[in-house]
Design an enzyme around this catalytic site. Structure first.
Site, PDB file in Angstrom:
ATOM      1  N   GLN A 140       0.814  -1.220   0.000  1.00  0.00           N
ATOM      2  CA  GLN A 140       0.000   0.000   0.000  1.00  0.00           C
ATOM      3  C   GLN A 140       0.849   1.271   0.000  1.00  0.00           C
ATOM      4  O   GLN A 140       0.314   2.370  -0.099  1.00  0.00           O
ATOM      5  CB  GLN A 140      -0.944  -0.005   1.202  1.00  0.00           C
ATOM      6  CG  GLN A 140      -1.921  -1.174   1.177  1.00  0.00           C
ATOM      7  CD  GLN A 140      -3.006  -1.043   2.221  1.00  0.00           C
ATOM      8  OE1 GLN A 140      -3.642  -0.009   2.367  1.00  0.00           O
ATOM      9  NE2 GLN A 140      -3.240  -2.118   2.959  1.00  0.00           N
ATOM     10  N   HIS A 148       2.367  12.024  -2.329  1.00  0.00           N
ATOM     11  CA  HIS A 148       1.373  12.876  -1.670  1.00  0.00           C
ATOM     12  C   HIS A 148       1.822  13.238  -0.254  1.00  0.00           C
ATOM     13  O   HIS A 148       1.787  14.412   0.136  1.00  0.00           O
ATOM     14  CB  HIS A 148       0.026  12.152  -1.627  1.00  0.00           C
ATOM     15  CG  HIS A 148      -1.065  12.958  -0.992  1.00  0.00           C
ATOM     16  ND1 HIS A 148      -1.687  14.008  -1.633  1.00  0.00           N
ATOM     17  CD2 HIS A 148      -1.643  12.871   0.238  1.00  0.00           C
ATOM     18  CE1 HIS A 148      -2.595  14.531  -0.835  1.00  0.00           C
ATOM     19  NE2 HIS A 148      -2.590  13.867   0.308  1.00  0.00           N
TER      20      HIS A 148
END
Length: 269
Positions: A140, A148
């Site tokens: 993930q 980000h």
């Protein structure tokens, strides 16, 4: 030597004369060194964390994550509320194009404060990645995730340092609203498989994120066109930054949900 002296003089001019004196001494604002060091450590741990955890057992962080997500929902609610009061519901605040008010007006200081809180919250969100590492969920930790989380603190250090007001409110407001929903989703997910039936709305959460970045892009163009004294260079950079986020999130959306649809079709065929 002259070049070094000129660069030092330019740096001092930018840090001292172009920054907002109201936030100059606020935590993690005066110099770029602390935020650059923080992001550097974050990237190092992203690289080394999975290696360190390879031979270790994954941590059970259920209770920790529940508490963390509750705190993040409450923090996001606070920031969204502050932007509502100081900007959206303020009749003297232009929603089309608002310059930074560098005075000590209570409403202006309120916006400056919430922009600083938002900046600090981006550092707290490094824990999102830490939880993935400690739980051995390295799949993930994608490029989108790291880009980000590493770029947002840098971007809003600039906001807190140079433009803590005016058009800087919009990213704080919309992103805080999105994060109320996002961390509520993570909170429910932290309770385990029993909550999966209530988490059908993840796809729509991603759509909201895409709409958010599209709004940033369109609003940046509007501000650059209208012009109201807010730094155009900052809006140009925001346009480029929001566009990069939109492209990456759109790719994530297509890859995730297109693959899911193909799997469903394969099962029914």
């Amino acid at each position: 030597m002259t070049t070094i002296a000129d660069a030092r003089h330019l740096y001092q001019h930018i840090m001292e004369n172009l920054s907002d004196p109201r936030t100059q001494n606020w935590f993690m604002v005066r110099s770029p060194a602390p935020i650059l060091l923080s992001v550097g450590v974050y990237l190092y741990l992203v690289k080394m964390g999975p290696i360190w955890m390879k031979s270790r057992k994954a941590y059970d962080l259920k209770n920790t994550m529940i508490i963390y997500n509750i705190c993040m929902v409450l923090l996001s609610l606070y920031m969204f509320y502050e932007t509502l009061v100081a900007a959206w519901f303020n009749p003297d605040f232009s929603k089309a194009c608002q310059p930074v008010d560098y005075s000590n007006n209570p409403q202006s200081l309120r916006i400056a404060n919430v922009i600083w809180v938002y900046y600090i919250s981006k550092l707290v969100e490094f824990l999102d990645t830490a939880f993935f590492v400690l739980r051995k969920k390295s799949n993930q930790i994608t490029f989108l995730h790291v880009y980000h989380h590493a770029s947002m603190p840098l971007w809003y250090w600039l906001g807190a340092k140079f433009v803590p007001g005016g058009e800087s409110y919009l990213v704080v407001s919309l992103n805080s609203f999105i994060h109320i929903i996002m961390y509520t989703y993570y909170l429910l997910a932290a309770f385990g498989p029993s909550m999966q039936k209530y988490l059908w709305w993840k796809k729509y959460m991603t759509k909201l994120q895409l709409m958010q970045f599209a709004w940033f892009i369109l609003h940046s163009v509007q501000v650059m066109y209208i012009g109201c004294g807010f730094p155009r260079a900052y809006m140009v950079c925001q346009f480029i930054f929001a566009l990069s986020q939109l492209v990456l999130f759109m790719n994530f959306y297509l890859q995730t949900y297109r693959n899911q649809n193909e799997i469903k079709k394969a099962k029914t065929s």
